[in-house]
Write an enzyme that holds these catalytic residues in place. Structure first.
Site, PDB file in Angstrom:
ATOM      1  N   LYS A   1       0.881  -1.169   0.000  1.00 47.15           N
ATOM      2  CA  LYS A   1       0.000   0.000   0.000  1.00 47.15           C
ATOM      3  C   LYS A   1       0.915   1.213   0.000  1.00 47.15           C
ATOM      4  O   LYS A   1       1.649   1.461   0.956  1.00 47.15           O
ATOM      5  CB  LYS A   1      -0.914   0.013   1.222  1.00 47.15           C
ATOM      6  CG  LYS A   1      -1.809   1.251   1.258  1.00 47.15           C
ATOM      7  CD  LYS A   1      -2.544   1.404   2.576  1.00 47.15           C
ATOM      8  CE  LYS A   1      -3.237   2.755   2.629  1.00 47.15           C
ATOM      9  NZ  LYS A   1      -3.815   3.043   3.968  1.00 47.15           N
TER      10      LYS A   1
ATOM     11  N   ALA B   1      -9.631   5.610   4.034  1.00 48.41           N
ATOM     12  CA  ALA B   1      -9.435   6.804   4.865  1.00 48.41           C
ATOM     13  C   ALA B   1     -10.705   7.640   5.019  1.00 48.41           C
ATOM     14  O   ALA B   1     -11.425   7.890   4.062  1.00 48.41           O
ATOM     15  CB  ALA B   1      -8.321   7.691   4.322  1.00 48.41           C
ATOM     16  N   GLY B   2     -10.938   8.047   6.266  1.00 52.80           N
ATOM     17  CA  GLY B   2     -12.022   8.985   6.575  1.00 52.80           C
ATOM     18  C   GLY B   2     -13.358   8.362   6.919  1.00 52.80           C
ATOM     19  O   GLY B   2     -14.298   9.069   7.274  1.00 52.80           O
TER      20      GLY B   2
ATOM     21  N   GLY C   1      -8.321   9.173   9.481  1.00 51.44           N
ATOM     22  CA  GLY C   1      -8.686   9.263  10.884  1.00 51.44           C
ATOM     23  C   GLY C   1      -9.713  10.319  11.229  1.00 51.44           C
ATOM     24  O   GLY C   1     -10.056  10.494  12.403  1.00 51.44           O
TER      25      GLY C   1
END
Length: 257
Positions: free
Chosen positions: A96, A184-185, A157
């Site tokens: 990744k 993400a998020g 995060g």
């Protein structure tokens, strides 16, 4: 089945291994989620000394596929070097790829990301690039040799959920045959269901599970939400309408004179 670089997987949820209250809780959360892929940072493994080795052994015992990441890298050279080291430590060509461009938002440096991806692909890596929802960047990453894309839906995060559904919908529509994992998020199971309903192939998350009041229960909830969103997309979602449409037919109703 989800096909990522020739590997067929049943689960469409990928889970991170950081921030949990304890390794035992992390283990139970992964099991409860049904995830078949977990991400792990080389930085954690190499900086943990003896405990780092114990953590790696614990992850191996889960029987899942490992996706090492270049978390925390802010330059092409740093990301490429970290990826090479990760391949040696974890014994996989999967990586990744993160090249961070902004300290506050942790937004990817898309220019460095494309350069790093091109180098790693030429060295035989199967690259999972953490990118923005930009169409042009997505195209450049595919041209560089990436076969999977990992667009964000909000800063890492932040738990904000999808911030630009139009952009995510457009990205999915422009590259219909490319496996895409929203990364993400995501803060709630409903967020995961929403992006899966757009036709995305999988979701990767960490903080929303690891920092929950009950990480194990939250992991199970996310596993169900991802599957529900995918099944809803496959079933064919009813599109929003501007006007009310009666569900009961008018023809045949009694008339009172």
């Amino acid at each position: 089945m989800l096909d990522l670089y020739g590997q067929n997987l049943s689960s469409r949820l990928l889970l991170g291994t950081a921030l949990y209250p304890s390794p035992a809780v992390m283990t139970e959360a992964v099991k409860a989620s049904g995830a078949e892929i977990v991400t792990i940072s080389l930085r954690r493994e190499t900086s943990g000394g003896k405990s780092g080795g114990q953590f790696w052994s614990l992850v191996q015992s889960l029987g899942v596929r490992v996706l090492p990441n270049t978390a925390g890298c802010h330059s092409v050279q740093e990301a490429v070097t970290t990826a090479r080291m990760a391949r040696e430590v974890f014994g996989t060509n999967w990586i990744k790829l993160e090249v961070i461009g902004n300290h506050d938002t942790l937004q990817p440096d898309v220019f460095g990301l494309v350069d790093a991806a091109r180098i790693l692909v030429s060295e035989g890596f199967d690259v999972f690039p953490y990118t923005t929802d930009d169409l042009v960047v997505a195209g450049r990453l595919l041209d560089a040799g990436c076969s999977v894309l990992m667009p964000w839906c909000a800063p890492i995060g932040s738990a904000r959920g999808p911030q630009n559904l139009d952009a995510l919908r457009s990205l999915r529509g422009h590259f219909p045959g490319v496996p895409m994992i929203v990364d993400a998020g995501i803060g709630r199971p409903s967020h995961a269901a929403i992006v899966m309903e757009l036709g995305y192939d999988a979701v990767l998350l960490n903080t929303a599970v690891a920092k929950a009041g009950d990480p194990v229960a939250m992991a199970a909830a996310f596993g169900k939400a991802v599957e529900a969103g995918h099944e809803a997309y496959c079933a064919g979602l009813l599109q929003p309408r501007d006007m009310a449409v009666p569900s009961t037919p008018i023809i045949g109703m009694a008339a009172f004179l």
